[in-house]
Design a protein around this motif. Structure first.
Motif, mmCIF file in Angstrom:
data_model
loop_
_atom_site.group_PDB
_atom_site.id
_atom_site.type_symbol
_atom_site.label_atom_id
_atom_site.label_comp_id
_atom_site.label_asym_id
_atom_site.label_seq_id
_atom_site.Cartn_x
_atom_site.Cartn_y
_atom_site.Cartn_z
ATOM 1 N N ARG B 78 0.832 -1.222 0.000
ATOM 2 C CA ARG B 78 0.000 0.000 0.000
ATOM 3 C C ARG B 78 0.856 1.257 0.000
ATOM 4 N NH1 ARG B 78 -5.031 -1.876 3.697
ATOM 5 N NH2 ARG B 78 -6.227 -2.778 1.964
ATOM 6 N N ALA B 79 2.085 1.129 0.520
ATOM 7 C CA ALA B 79 3.006 2.272 0.483
ATOM 8 C C ALA B 79 3.601 2.448 -0.916
ATOM 9 C CB ALA B 79 4.118 2.077 1.520
ATOM 10 N N GLY B 80 3.181 1.591 -1.842
ATOM 11 C CA GLY B 80 3.606 1.758 -3.231
ATOM 12 C C GLY B 80 4.831 0.953 -3.632
ATOM 13 N N HIS B 81 5.293 0.088 -2.734
ATOM 14 C CA HIS B 81 6.522 -0.656 -3.030
ATOM 15 C C HIS B 81 6.252 -1.927 -3.836
ATOM 16 C CE1 HIS B 81 8.474 2.055 -0.368
ATOM 17 N NE2 HIS B 81 7.866 1.614 0.724
ATOM 18 N N ARG B 82 7.256 -2.298 -4.609
ATOM 19 C CA ARG B 82 7.245 -3.628 -5.209
ATOM 20 C C ARG B 82 7.884 -4.574 -4.202
ATOM 21 N NH1 ARG B 82 9.923 -2.381 -10.910
ATOM 22 N NH2 ARG B 82 11.063 -0.993 -9.526
#
Lengths: 256, 256
Positions: B78-82
């Motif tokens: 959700r923090a945008g990380h892969r």
């Protein structure tokens, strides 16, 4: 120089599922001996100057007998070549790899086995079907759907009692027989079941239903390619199935 | 940008047994979430700037609960990380991968599963033990040697009747129990059986004997590491065993 034979598991089809060691072994080989189940894209990793020997072997037409394949491997190694014997899946799961290794060892040839992703693993990931699950399948049982003389002679009630995901290789031609025997053995007719045709390849198709209606679905969809059959409640978890199909297959244990 | 989680099967230990796709997925990840069973050399394929999150999980000490692991994966995505969730073996064989995928899907996170060589395949090749054999094992059955509350509750007579190679994961602590139940279930005391400790790793050890004497051998040799147990006539074919051990384990079917 001394020849050798490396048995390489080429995995389920997608060349990205080759192991690093398999790629290296392919690149070192001077002679590549392969059969029908190996995806052509896998062989693209071989050296361009490697000589390729096709030894066939689909279920229907045995281009070479196992004895002939053994002879080819032994002769090529004795001629001093580094030979790669490339097999679909894993060499030690229905690959007759053990027989080839035994023949080579008896002939004094240096051998190595490079394991490969067997189809159950590749198809599980590609079809979104977990092979085990704490609530639904306490293990996984891999079996062959054809016997030496056609239909396999298996202990159907023992298979039904395991509470395992059953993964059946080479079973498409005998699917009606397999479905009937497993139901007689004690599996529910409503057990979720799927066929993964050409698993992990661009032309992969998944047909899912229940154990009792799967043979009719396979016929209706005209499945003919290399196919894996999976039987068990885990099939209902497949995220590759349309929502409607998933709902119809809700695991019995979760039904009211 | 949108985060995602890829479940990566890291295979049995030897980093050369990673698939090409697993290596690529490791190299793309910004966050690596891994547990104890993953070989450190596997993580060497990750980017240097990738953040590593250790979530533990050996049989004895659960550093994080499964619910906590799920929360970590969801929060990182959700923090945008892969995010790469790296698991020993294959994510869908005793990896609780299905539960992680279900939690992530429920949270609306994009997921992918990269299959890996499950230990049975890696250890089979490394120990020279074929998993199937036309004369000796009509299939292979993979099960867990520990249950939710310690000793597993399995259908021992069904397992004994299969004529399969039995591959038992996480069974070392319960080996005496497993050996006794399988013999009660109907397997011969003389069935060849082996333990592969740290399979495919530089410190791999193989202990082979019969189903009845294997627990004593394991104690005598002081086995403690991650270990796979294989039971079946195919064990006698292991080219990793000394000649004397092989002779003692000659498959019953070939005995006069």
């Amino acid at each position: 120089s001394e020849g050798s034979v490396v048995l390489i598991g080429a995995g389920p089809g997608d060349p990205d599922l080759l192991t690093l060691r398999a790629v290296r072994a392919l690149q070192e080989a001077e002679v590549i001996v392969h059969d029908k189940l190996v995806d052509p894209r896998v062989l693209d990793y071989a050296r361009r100057d490697a000589r390729r020997v096709y030894v066939g072997k689909s279920r229907a037409s045995h281009t070479c007998s196992q004895a002939q394949i053994n002879e080819i491997l032994i002769a090529e190694a004795r001629a001093g070549h580094r030979v790669a014997r490339v097999k679909g899946g894993d060499p030690y799961v229905f690959g007759r790899g053990a027989e080839e290794i035994a023949a080579l060892r008896d002939a004094g040839i240096r051998t190595e086995v490079v394991p490969g992703l067997t189809a159950a693993l590749g198809c599980g990931a590609a079809a979104g079907i977990p092979l085990t699950h704490r609530d639904l399948a306490s293990g996984v049982t891999i079996l062959s759907g054809h016997g030496l003389k056609g239909e396999p002679a298996l202990d159907w009630s023992a298979l039904a009692r395991l509470n395992h995901t059953l993964v059946i290789y080479m079973g498409l031609a005998n699917l009606a027989f397999l479905s009937a025997r497993l139901i007689e053995g004690g599996l529910s007719r409503a057990t979720p079941a799927a066929i993964i045709e050409n698993g992990t390849r661009p032309d992969q198709r998944i047909v899912a239903g229940t154990l009792s209606d799967l043979p009719a679905l396979a016929t209706a969809r005209g499945l003919t390619g290399p196919a894996l059959i999976m039987v068990g409640d885990v099939v209902a978890l497949s995220d590759a199935l349309p929502e409607a199909a998933r709902k119809r297959l809700v695991p019995l244990r979760f039904a009211s």
